[in-house]
Design an enzyme around this catalytic site. Structure first.
Site, PDB file in Angstrom:
ATOM      1  N   ASP A 167      -5.768   1.968  -4.029  1.00  0.00           N
ATOM      2  CA  ASP A 167      -7.019   1.737  -3.307  1.00  0.00           C
ATOM      3  C   ASP A 167      -7.399   2.933  -2.440  1.00  0.00           C
ATOM      4  O   ASP A 167      -8.546   3.054  -2.011  1.00  0.00           O
ATOM      5  CB  ASP A 167      -6.975   0.441  -2.489  1.00  0.00           C
ATOM      6  N   SER A 187       0.829  -1.206   0.000  1.00  0.00           N
ATOM      7  CA  SER A 187       0.000   0.000   0.000  1.00  0.00           C
ATOM      8  C   SER A 187       0.864   1.257   0.000  1.00  0.00           C
ATOM      9  O   SER A 187       1.669   1.460  -0.896  1.00  0.00           O
ATOM     10  CB  SER A 187      -0.965  -0.036   1.184  1.00  0.00           C
ATOM     11  N   ASP A 193      -2.637   6.145  -3.939  1.00  0.00           N
ATOM     12  CA  ASP A 193      -1.459   5.499  -3.366  1.00  0.00           C
ATOM     13  C   ASP A 193      -0.960   4.410  -4.308  1.00  0.00           C
ATOM     14  O   ASP A 193      -1.581   4.135  -5.343  1.00  0.00           O
ATOM     15  CB  ASP A 193      -1.750   4.984  -1.954  1.00  0.00           C
ATOM     16  N   ASP A 247      -0.949   1.169  -4.696  1.00  0.00           N
ATOM     17  CA  ASP A 247      -1.815   0.110  -5.224  1.00  0.00           C
ATOM     18  C   ASP A 247      -3.188   0.634  -5.606  1.00  0.00           C
ATOM     19  O   ASP A 247      -4.082  -0.132  -5.966  1.00  0.00           O
ATOM     20  CB  ASP A 247      -1.917  -1.064  -4.244  1.00  0.00           C
TER      21      ASP A 247
END
Length: 565
Positions: free
Chosen positions: A307, A147, A303, A305
């Site tokens: 999400d 993340s 961010d 990834d």
């Protein structure tokens, strides 16, 4: 010491590659580093694995990833039917160091166990992985990401057939399987016989995902009318969001999307950003600078990834300010409700879902519209669980779900927070206010005038290592043994200890105190980082009153922490 024996084995056993053994030999005189790397196995928690990339049992590397994947494979083989097993597992990964390698290791291990595995040809977002699990009818999914952690970290998250991260009972069972694996050399490997079980996906998955995201747009004609002039700055922070977010914005009708060039392409070092977290203003510094130069109306950052989404908006002074996750979530709640009402599509049984550490801003808006609000534990999997329940029971309709940590899901195409759909809905919402000659910031102020002035802050204390973990436990134990009776001269009128399994929620290590003036504070350890978090939320008639309440509570908490630290 047991950790020394494990260290010696890793340093000498030729199962571990030469590079790994040389890395470990380089720390042979650093007892503390050896202890930290080997005193335990990297824990497969409710969010999977997350750790520093390095050699050792308490680090993330090809060996600990193999071990986790073998544990997952054993869980699948023991707990699913042949038909379910044959549906396979889909894997995605982000731009971090070793992400592709960990993806391949996971696929090879699963194939070695006789389980079909789908992989993408390159990096993909977490929400697309969540979508792909259901779209491909897989039994499970894996995403390789840490993340928004710093560059030296990576991670490994597991999803189940509903597209949500595995629930605690499955995570615990997978953990039990992993813990039985002591000899790494017993982990199956890819062979000529099973290599065809690894399948490379085409780009049709991307298009199907994008079409589902675009279907969530509410006011299509509005975007057509202002999309040519409304100016957006977007940065993927060197992660996975660049292609899908820019594609969906373009196809939705936003013609003026500027990209931060230094952060446009995948980079495991994140173009020098120490902490690629869209909650952190420093991560948006280049985006805000570009917005100032170009006179942009909105800055969006996702961010690595993709999400989570951060937003900066132009204020009345002309500067750009970051909105908090609570503010964005509250505004989206209002925008979605009003937009659906306008289209006569708002269902009476619609439900807003938020986490227990999220502000009441959005909840109060939903309740004012006679809609139900559900609170769940921290972790988007619990929102995904509710969506699944609504679909199975057909008694409620999912409106919107979000958490204070910048995670939002509009629609049910994914079962995790989705930075792609959030980016397009936030852009649409900002364009709506633009069409009314208002900025997003001015729209927020209007909502505060209507409902109340909400303000929140999270105090995060980093306590790393063995000693840090013990200190986190001791601090929470102190608050349990010595419950607060007042804060900022306001009485505590209710205490919720979620460790007791209350409010029809699973047990969780969270304490929450409610004050007589509708302020509250929650205490919990982070599930992904060595941090202890204090969430403070207040509500006042104006900004001045809310600031005073917040400062008073913070002062009291810091005084207590000074004594405990």
């Amino acid at each position: 010491m047991a950790y020394n024996r494990t260290y010696k084995s890793w340093s000498e056993n030729e199962y571990f590659d030469k590079k790994t053994r040389e890395e470990l030999l380089s720390i042979r005189d650093n007892e503390k580093e050896i202890e930290d790397r080997f005193y335990k196995n990297l824990e497969f928690g409710t969010a999977g694995l997350r750790g520093i990339i390095a050699a050792g049992t308490n680090r993330i590397n090809v060996y600990t990833v193999r071990r986790a994947t073998f544990g997952l494979a054993n869980y699948i083989l023991k707990n699913t039917t042949e038909e379910e097993k044959n549906r396979g597992v889909v894997i995605a990964h982000d731009n971090r160091f070793m992400s592709r390698e960990f993806c391949i290791e996971s696929a090879n291990t699963l194939a070695g166990c006789g389980i079909k595995t789908y992989i993408f040809d390159g990096l993909r977002t977490t929400p697309e992985l969540s979508f792909a699990v259901r779209n491909l009818n897989c039994i499970a999914g894996i995403v390789i990401t840490a993340s928004h952690n710093p560059p030296e970290y990576n991670g490994y998250k597991v999803y189940w057939e509903d597209g949500a991260q595995v629930m605690p009972e499955i995570a615990n069972a997978i953990t039990d399987e992993i813990n039985q694996i002591e000899d790494y050399s017993t982990i199956p490997v890819l062979t000529d016989e099973n290599k065809d079980l690894v399948i490379l996906l085409g780009d049709n998955q991307d298009t199907e995902f994008i079409e589902k995201v675009k279907s969530q747009v509410i006011r299509k004609e509005l975007i057509k009318s202002v999309g040519k002039e409304f100016k957006i700055v977007y940065t993927p922070l060197c992660g996975t969001g660049n292609v899908p977010v820019r594609r969906v914005l373009k196809e939705a009708g936003f013609k003026h999307v500027l990209s931060v060039q230094e952060e446009e392409n995948p980079d495991p070092n994140f173009a020098g950003i120490e902490y690629p977290n869209p909650e952190d203003q420093r991560a948006l510094a280049r985006g805000i600078e570009l917005a100032k130069c170009e006179g942009a109306d909105l800055v969006i950052a996702t961010d690595p990834d993709c999400d989570r989404v951060g937003v900066a908006v132009k204020t009345t002074s002309g500067d750009y300010a970051l909105l908090t996750g609570n503010q964005i979530g509250g505004m989206l709640t209002d925008y979605i409700i009003e937009g659906l009402k306008e289209e006569n599509k708002l269902k009476d049984n619609s439900v807003l879902i938020k986490t227990i550490v999220t502000s009441e801003f959005g909840a109060d808006i939903a309740k004012a519209n006679n809609l139900e609000v559900m609170n769940v534990l921290t972790g988007f999997k619990f929102i995904g669980e509710k969506i699944k329940s609504f679909e199975e029971n057909k008694d409620k309709s999912y409106l919107f779900g979000y958490e204070e940590s910048y995670g939002y899901l509009v629609g049910t195409h994914a079962r995790d927070k989705d930075g792609v759909v959030a980016s397009v809905l936030i852009s649409e919402m900002a364009a709506y206010y633009y069409s009314k000659n208002m900025s997003l910031y001015e729209g927020l102020q209007e909502l505060y005038k209507k409902y109340a002035y909400f303000k929140e802050e999270t105090i995060s204390i980093t306590l790393a290592g063995i000693e840090g973990l013990e200190k986190i436990k001791n601090i929470i134990s102190h608050f349990r043994s010595n419950p607060l009776t007042s804060l900022n001269n306001k009485k505590v009128v209710d205490v919720k200890d979620y460790e007791k399994g209350i409010d029809n929620l699973p047990r969780a290590n969270v304490l929450k105190y409610f004050l007589e003036d509708e302020s509250w504070i929650a205490i919990r350890p982070s599930g992904t980082e060595p941090k202890l978090k204090f969430y403070i939320a207040v509500k006042g008639k104006d900004e001045k009153e809310s600031n005073e309440k917040l400062l008073g509570i913070k002062k009291n908490i810091n005084e207590i922490l000074e004594q405990l630290m």
